[in-house]
Scaffold this active site. Structure first.
Site, PDB file in Angstrom:
ATOM      1  N   THR A  49     -69.161  -2.172  19.204  1.00  0.00           N
ATOM      2  CA  THR A  49     -69.515  -3.147  18.631  1.00  0.00           C
ATOM      3  C   THR A  49     -68.411  -4.162  18.020  1.00  0.00           C
ATOM      4  O   THR A  49     -68.583  -5.233  18.120  1.00  0.00           O
ATOM      5  CB  THR A  49     -70.291  -2.649  17.234  1.00  0.00           C
ATOM      6  N   TYR A 139     -66.008  10.151  19.631  1.00  0.00           N
ATOM      7  CA  TYR A 139     -67.147   9.145  19.800  1.00  0.00           C
ATOM      8  C   TYR A 139     -67.404   9.559  21.428  1.00  0.00           C
ATOM      9  O   TYR A 139     -66.784   9.009  22.328  1.00  0.00           O
ATOM     10  CB  TYR A 139     -66.391   7.839  19.762  1.00  0.00           C
ATOM     11  N   LYS A 169     -69.827  11.429  17.205  1.00  0.00           N
ATOM     12  CA  LYS A 169     -70.627  10.156  17.235  1.00  0.00           C
ATOM     13  C   LYS A 169     -71.423  10.278  18.596  1.00  0.00           C
ATOM     14  O   LYS A 169     -70.584   9.896  19.589  1.00  0.00           O
ATOM     15  CB  LYS A 169     -69.794   8.885  17.009  1.00  0.00           C
ATOM     16  N   THR A 171     -73.568   8.793  21.354  1.00  0.00           N
ATOM     17  CA  THR A 171     -73.976   7.872  21.926  1.00  0.00           C
ATOM     18  C   THR A 171     -74.399   7.912  23.388  1.00  0.00           C
ATOM     19  O   THR A 171     -74.009   7.504  24.191  1.00  0.00           O
ATOM     20  CB  THR A 171     -73.118   6.510  21.812  1.00  0.00           C
ATOM     21  N   GLY A 194     -76.252   7.625  18.024  1.00  0.00           N
ATOM     22  CA  GLY A 194     -75.634   6.538  18.264  1.00  0.00           C
ATOM     23  C   GLY A 194     -76.483   5.729  18.886  1.00  0.00           C
ATOM     24  O   GLY A 194     -76.123   4.707  19.617  1.00  0.00           O
ATOM     25  N   ASP A 196     -79.791   3.161  18.808  1.00  0.00           N
ATOM     26  CA  ASP A 196     -80.596   2.728  17.799  1.00  0.00           C
ATOM     27  C   ASP A 196     -82.167   2.789  18.372  1.00  0.00           C
ATOM     28  O   ASP A 196     -82.935   3.023  17.489  1.00  0.00           O
ATOM     29  CB  ASP A 196     -80.493   1.215  17.354  1.00  0.00           C
ATOM     30  N   SER A 213     -75.206  -0.647  16.099  1.00  0.00           N
ATOM     31  CA  SER A 213     -74.903  -2.264  15.970  1.00  0.00           C
ATOM     32  C   SER A 213     -76.059  -2.961  15.321  1.00  0.00           C
ATOM     33  O   SER A 213     -76.025  -3.816  14.498  1.00  0.00           O
ATOM     34  CB  SER A 213     -74.604  -2.724  17.262  1.00  0.00           C
TER      35      SER A 213
HETATM   36  O1  MN9 Z   1     -72.587   2.131  18.601  1.00  0.00           O
HETATM   37  C1  MN9 Z   1     -74.003   1.067  19.858  1.00  0.00           C
HETATM   38  N1  MN9 Z   1     -73.634   0.919  21.240  1.00  0.00           N
HETATM   39  C2  MN9 Z   1     -72.957   0.253  21.953  1.00  0.00           C
HETATM   40  C3  MN9 Z   1     -73.490   2.058  19.096  1.00  0.00           C
HETATM   41  O2  MN9 Z   1     -72.555  -0.957  21.130  1.00  0.00           O
HETATM   42  C4  MN9 Z   1     -72.540   0.390  23.186  1.00  0.00           C
HETATM   43  C5  MN9 Z   1     -75.709   1.150  19.628  1.00  0.00           C
HETATM   44  O3  MN9 Z   1     -75.880   0.643  18.400  1.00  0.00           O
HETATM   45  C6  MN9 Z   1     -76.234   0.151  20.595  1.00  0.00           C
HETATM   46  O4  MN9 Z   1     -75.537  -1.075  20.575  1.00  0.00           O
HETATM   47  C7  MN9 Z   1     -77.696  -0.101  20.377  1.00  0.00           C
HETATM   48  C8  MN9 Z   1     -78.372  -1.052  21.373  1.00  0.00           C
HETATM   49  O5  MN9 Z   1     -78.694  -0.643  22.474  1.00  0.00           O
HETATM   50  O6  MN9 Z   1     -78.267   1.267  20.379  1.00  0.00           O
END
Ligand code: MN9
Length: 313
Positions: A49, A139, A169, A171, A194, A196, A213
């Site tokens: 982000t 991460y 983290k 994701t 991670g 959302d 984000s």
């Molecule tokens: O860090 C974010 N991942 C990226 C976490 O930016 C790749 C998420 O918050 C995503 O932006 C969010 C929307 O797809 O889940």
């Protein structure tokens, strides 16, 4: 091992830029105040982000310092130091510890991809060793790093080699793997969600913290999901999660983080666009996005309810 696990909503912070793409540190203080006032309980700095990978090492250091200073110990600050040069990642970790960050975190190198867990452990041992006093979160973001390695194995093996490894983290969207990661050693490892748009599923699986984000632009919505889940009101939790899914689909019609920065602009924070390759939205795209978000009711439900604001005063 960690006295303080991360909890609640951790905002993956944006890096404000001027129109010419240079850093603009000025809005960071006000942005931090706003996030804290909205109920955010931590800041994750220079990740995907925050365009960490598009910044020079010197720029990453000053952005990290600005967020640590702005948070002023009120919420924990996690600095993301991942880099294709492990030596530079390690130096960024040294710096994070020197400036008083609370946690350090890193992606793995991604140009030369990593195909086995032992190599990943070797890489992260080198980075985490730069900040031995700070708890370290790996991460895991396979969609961007290309390393879709088994995270259960990573925690098991990494735990033996990396004294300050405290978790992930996470994701990715594999709830079954997330569940198993949570079970590896719950006293030691914290696994932070991670993605959302899938937060409700993660809560049902055992998540107690999430880094994201979109918490920058709709923290009250996500706090609402957590609260509805806590009260066992799954219908309400699903209703709120659907709003998040719609919001993310709408923003995702554009280069995502460039559009997110435009939405922060709509909330009063002039933080510019992204650096290339992500770029920025045109004025007409911003207007279209504003109208689309307005049709979803975003400008109502993204704000704290009067009751919530009163409580947080
Ligand atoms: O860090 C974010 N991942 C990226 C976490 O930016 C790749 C998420 O918050 C995503 O932006 C969010 C929307 O797809 O889940």
């Amino acid at each position: 091992m960690i006295d303080n696990k991360l909890n609640g909503l951790i905002a993956a912070t944006y890096t404000p830029l001027h129109d010419d793409g240079e850093l603009n540190l000025d809005p960071i203080a006000a942005l931090t105040e706003w996030l804290i006032a909205q109920g955010i309980s931590g800041l994750y700095v220079c990740g995907s982000t925050g365009e960490g990978m598009s910044l020079s090492g010197a720029e990453r250091r000053v952005v990290a310092e600005a967020y640590v200073q702005s948070a002023a110990g009120r919420v924990p600050v996690i600095i993301q130091v991942g880099h294709n040069s492990l030596a530079e990642a390690r130096q960024l970790a040294v710096h994070a510890q020197e400036i008083g960050a609370n946690y350090v975190s890193a992606t793995c190198p991604s140009y030369f991809s990593i195909n086995d867990v032992n190599t990943l452990v070797d890489c992260m041992a080198e980075v985490a060793g730069g900040a031995p006093e700070l708890p370290f979160y790996y991460y895991h973001i396979p969609a961007l790093t290309g390393s879709a390695l088994d995270m259960v194995e990573f925690l098991e093996r990494g735990g033996k080699r990396i004294p300050n490894l405290v978790g992930l983290k996470y994701t990715d969207t594999k709830l079954h793997e997330f569940l198993q990661c949570l079970q590896v050693d719950p006293r030691r490892f914290d696994v932070v969600w991670g993605c959302d748009e899938m937060m409700l599923g993660a809560l049902a699986t055992g998540a107690t913290a999430a880094i994201g984000s979109t918490f920058n632009i709709a923290a009250p919505l996500y706090l609402g999901i957590m609260e509805a889940f806590r009260q066992g009101d799954l219908d309400e939790a699903r209703r709120l999660q659907s709003l998040s899914v719609e919001m993310i689909r709408t923003i995702g019609k554009y280069p995502f983080h460039a559009a997110m920065k435009a939405v922060l602009g709509m909330n009063g924070f002039d933080i510019g666009g992204c650096r290339l390759p992500q770029g920025r939205l045109s004025e007409s795209e911003i207007e279209k996005l504003r109208n689309d978000l307005s049709s979803l009711g975003y400008f109502q439900w993204s704000q704290p309810s009067p009751a919530l604001s009163a409580n947080s005063l």
